[in-house]
Design a protein around this motif. Structure first.
Motif, PDB file in Angstrom:
ATOM      1  N   ASP A  30       1.059  -1.142  -0.004  1.00  0.00           N
ATOM      2  CA  ASP A  30      -0.106  -0.072  -0.049  1.00  0.00           C
ATOM      3  C   ASP A  30       1.020   1.247   0.047  1.00  0.00           C
ATOM      4  N   PRO A  31       0.574   2.074  -0.989  1.00  0.00           N
ATOM      5  CA  PRO A  31       1.451   3.379  -0.946  1.00  0.00           C
ATOM      6  C   PRO A  31       1.456   4.175   0.286  1.00  0.00           C
ATOM      7  N   GLU A  32       2.737   4.645   0.905  1.00  0.00           N
ATOM      8  CA  GLU A  32       2.749   5.386   1.754  1.00  0.00           C
ATOM      9  C   GLU A  32       2.034   6.617   1.379  1.00  0.00           C
ATOM     10  N   VAL A  53      -8.963   3.661  18.137  1.00  0.00           N
ATOM     11  CA  VAL A  53      -8.644   2.771  16.986  1.00  0.00           C
ATOM     12  C   VAL A  53      -9.430   1.694  16.727  1.00  0.00           C
ATOM     13  N   THR A  54      -9.437   0.968  15.721  1.00  0.00           N
ATOM     14  CA  THR A  54     -10.379  -0.022  15.428  1.00  0.00           C
ATOM     15  C   THR A  54      -9.556  -1.157  15.228  1.00  0.00           C
ATOM     16  N   VAL A  55      -9.880  -2.321  15.764  1.00  0.00           N
ATOM     17  CA  VAL A  55      -9.083  -3.656  16.024  1.00  0.00           C
ATOM     18  C   VAL A  55      -9.684  -4.633  15.655  1.00  0.00           C
ATOM     19  N   SER A  56      -9.190  -5.742  14.524  1.00  0.00           N
ATOM     20  CA  SER A  56      -9.982  -6.775  13.818  1.00  0.00           C
ATOM     21  C   SER A  56      -9.148  -7.814  13.863  1.00  0.00           C
ATOM     22  N   VAL A  61      -5.252  -3.142  12.317  1.00  0.00           N
ATOM     23  CA  VAL A  61      -5.678  -2.196  13.196  1.00  0.00           C
ATOM     24  C   VAL A  61      -6.029  -0.719  12.074  1.00  0.00           C
ATOM     25  N   LYS A  62      -7.117  -0.038  12.395  1.00  0.00           N
ATOM     26  CA  LYS A  62      -7.379   0.952  11.603  1.00  0.00           C
ATOM     27  C   LYS A  62      -7.059   2.404  12.620  1.00  0.00           C
ATOM     28  N   ILE A  63      -6.084   3.105  12.177  1.00  0.00           N
ATOM     29  CA  ILE A  63      -5.921   4.316  12.671  1.00  0.00           C
ATOM     30  C   ILE A  63      -6.148   5.523  11.676  1.00  0.00           C
ATOM     31  N   GLY A  64      -6.999   6.395  12.105  1.00  0.00           N
ATOM     32  CA  GLY A  64      -7.593   7.167  11.240  1.00  0.00           C
ATOM     33  C   GLY A  64      -8.704   6.485  10.216  1.00  0.00           C
ATOM     34  N   ASP A  65      -8.134   6.675   8.810  1.00  0.00           N
ATOM     35  CA  ASP A  65      -8.872   6.178   7.879  1.00  0.00           C
ATOM     36  C   ASP A  65      -8.040   4.946   7.436  1.00  0.00           C
ATOM     37  N   ARG A  66      -6.911   4.443   7.726  1.00  0.00           N
ATOM     38  CA  ARG A  66      -6.084   3.686   7.153  1.00  0.00           C
ATOM     39  C   ARG A  66      -5.829   2.333   7.991  1.00  0.00           C
ATOM     40  N   TRP A  67      -6.148   1.282   7.466  1.00  0.00           N
ATOM     41  CA  TRP A  67      -5.849  -0.170   7.932  1.00  0.00           C
ATOM     42  C   TRP A  67      -4.415  -0.542   7.691  1.00  0.00           C
TER      43      TRP A  67
END
Length: 449
Positions: free
Chosen positions: A329-331, A344-347, A405-411
Motif C-alpha cells: 500500500d503506498p505510503e 482505533v479499530t482492531v479486527s 488495526v485502523k488508525i484514522g482512515d487507514r488499515w
C-alpha cells in the motif's frame, strides 16, 4: 494432466500476442520469482498474484479479476499457510474460469502424504508400506508394518521436518505438532551412505533429477537438513523416470518433485511434492524447472514458446525480484499524526471493536489485551516472543497473532503480542511496528468517556 478452460483464441489470432500469466503466490520464494522471470524472458507478461494486489468480484452473472490473467500457475505453499483453506478458496475462484496449473482440487489430493500414497497404490504405483490410525491406542496396537524400523512422519509437511525413525515396539502418537501422523516402512537402500532421488516432472516429462545424500550424522536426505546433492539427470534409470511420470499423472499434477528410493533393484515412490524447491536441484543439475513451468503456463493460456529458448533459460536460475512484484500500500506523502492516546479499530476477521489505544514509541511491537483478542477472534497463534515486562519481574512468553488495526482512515496489519492488560489503563498498546509511519504528538489525547 488437468486442463482448464482457456481464453477464446480463434485460429486467426495473432500468435505473437503475449499471454498474461499469473503466478499465485503469497510468499517470496526463489521458485515464484524464477517462474515470473521466465515468463518475461519467453516474451510473455508475468503477473504476480499476491495479497497486495489480487481481487475478484461477481457482477451481473460475470466473474471478474483484477489484475486479470489468462492462465494461473499455482504456487501457494499450503503446508506453511496460516489459513490453507482460505488460500485454496482464492485458487478455486481462478479455477472456475481460468486454466490453473496444479489446480486446488488436485493440490488437496496430493497434499496429504498418506492420501497421496493411497492414490498411487490404487493406480498400481509402488510405494513403501504405510500405516495410518487416528488414536493413540489404534496406532500402537494395530500397527501392520512388519519391518524392524519405520518412519514416523507428519501427513502434511515439507523439508523432512519432525520426522523420526522408530522401532517396531516404540510407542508413537497419531499426531505430530497437532497434525495427523502415520508410519511408513523404513526402506533400507543397503548403501553405506543413505540417499534418495528427486526427479522433477513438468507436463509429463522429467526435466531434471538429482541424488540427495544424508549428512554424516543424519538419516534424512532433505536439503533443508543439510543433505548434499549430485546430478542424476542423465543417469536416472528408465524405471525411476517412468514411476516419476506415472506418479505425477496419477495425482493429476502439472509439475511436481517426485522422491524415490531403490531397494534391491526395485524403485519406490516415497513422496510427491506439489511445491518442491528448485535451489538444491539447480545446484546439483544446473537445470531450472522454472522455464518449463512458464512455458506450460503460456501454452495453457493459448500462446506459444520457442523450445530452444526454454532450454536456454533453464541453464540459469533467475530468482531476482521481478519487475511485476506489486508494491505494498503506498505510503502517504506526509506521515499522519497519532496522539499519545488514539481511538482505533482492531479486527482479526471475526469482528471489529473500537478501543482507545496508547502510543508507545519505546515498544517494538503492538500488543493487545486477552479480552480484546478473544472479542475479535484473534488467532491462530503464529509464534511466541519472550518479553521483559516493565511492571513485573523476569521475562514472559507471549503468543503472537495477526491483527488489523485502523488508525484514522487507514488499515494496517501487525503481528501483535497478547498479554493481560487489565491492570493497565489501555487495552491496546501501539508499538513502533505501526507508529513508524506516523508523527506521535504526545499533547494530543483521545477524549475518554
Amino acid at each position: 494432466m488437468s486442463e482448464g478452460r482457456g481464453p477464446d483464441r480463434s485460429s486467426t489470432a495473432d500468435e505473437a500476442t503475449p499471454v498474461r500469466v499469473g503466478v499465485l503466490s503469497f510468499h517470496n520464494s526463489k521458485e515464484t520469482k524464477a517462474i515470473l522471470n521466465a515468463v518475461h524472458a519467453l516474451g510473455h507478461e508475468p503477473v504476480w498474484l499476491r495479497e497486495e494486489n489480487a481481487r475478484s468480484w461477481i457482477e451481473d452473472g460475470s466473474l471478474r479479476f483484477d489484475p486479470d490473467v489468462e492462465v494461473v500457475a499455482n504456487r501457494l505453499l499450503m503446508t506453511k499457510a496460516a489459513q490453507p483453506l482460505d488460500d485454496l478458496g482464492v485458487a478455486t475462484s481462478y479455477a472456475a474460469s481460468r486454466p490453473v496449473l496444479n489446480p486446488p482440487a488436485v493440490v488437496v489430493q496430493a497434499l496429504h502424504k498418506y492420501g497421496a500414497a493411497a492414490t498411487l497404490t490404487a493406480a498400481g504405483i509402488r510405494v513403501p508400506d504405510a500405516y495410518l490410525a487416528l488414536t493413540h491406542r489404534a496406532i500402537n496396537e494395530g500397527n501392520r508394518l512388519t519391518g524392524e524400523k519405520a518412519v514416523h512422519k507428519s501427513a502434511i509437511g515439507t523439508g523432512g521436518a519432525r520426522m523420526s525413525v522408530v522401532g517396531a515396539d516404540d510407542a508413537v502418537s497419531p499426531h505430530i505438532a497437532r497434525r495427523r501422523a502415520f508410519l511408513q516402512e523404513f526402506v533400507d537402500t543397503g548403501t553405506e551412505r543413505p540417499y534418495d532421488v528427486r526427479a522433477y516432472v513438468v507436463d509429463g516429462r522429467v526435466v531434471a533429477g538429482m541424488k540427495r545424500y544424508a549428512p554424516s550424522d543424519e538419516w534424512r536426505t532433505n536439503v533443508a537438513v543439510g543433505g548434499e546433492v549430485e546430478d542424476f539427470t542423465d543417469d536416472l534409470p528408465e524405471e525411476a523416470a517412468r514411476l516419476s511420470r506415472e506418479a505425477a499423472d496419477a495425482l493429476d499434477l502439472d509439475y511436481a518433485g517426485v522422491d524415490l528410493l531403490c531397494r534391491d533393484g526395485t524403485w519406490y515412490v516415497l513422496e510427491v511434492n506439489v511445491t518442491a524447491g528448485f535451489k538444491g536441484l539447480f545446484e546439483a543439475t544446473g537445470i531450472s524447472p522454472a522455464p518449463y513451468i512458464a512455458a506450460l503456463a503460456v501454452e495453457r493460456g493459448g500462446g506459444s514458446v520457442d523450445p530452444d529458448r526454454v532450454a536456454e533459460l533453464a541453464a540459469v536460475l533467475d530468482d531476482s525480484v521481478p519487475a511485476c512484484k506489486p508494491s505494498l500500500d503506498p505510503e502517504p506523502e506526509e506521515p499522519g499524526t497519532v496522539g499519545y492516546t488514539e481511538r482505533v479499530t482492531v479486527s482479526a476477521g471475526e469482528r471489529a471493536v473500537d478501543v482507545v489505544a496508547k502510543s508507545d514509541t519505546g515498544a517494538r511491537r503492538t500488543s493487545i489485551d486477552f479480552d480484546v483478542a478473544a472479542e475479535i477472534g484473534a488467532g491462530p497463534i503464529v509464534d511466541t516472543v519472550q518479553v521483559r515486562s516493565g511492571s513485573r519481574t523476569g521475562r514472559q512468553k507471549r503468543p503472537l497473532v495477526e491483527i488489523d488495526v485502523k488508525i484514522g482512515d487507514r488499515w494496517q496489519t501487525a503481528t501483535a503480542s497478547i498479554e493481560d492488560r487489565t491492570h493497565m489503563a489501555y487495552p491496546v498498546l501501539l508499538g513502533r511496528d505501526l507508529l513508524d509511519r506516523y508523527h506521535v504528538d504526545v499533547r494530543k489525547r483521545e477524549r475518554e468517556e
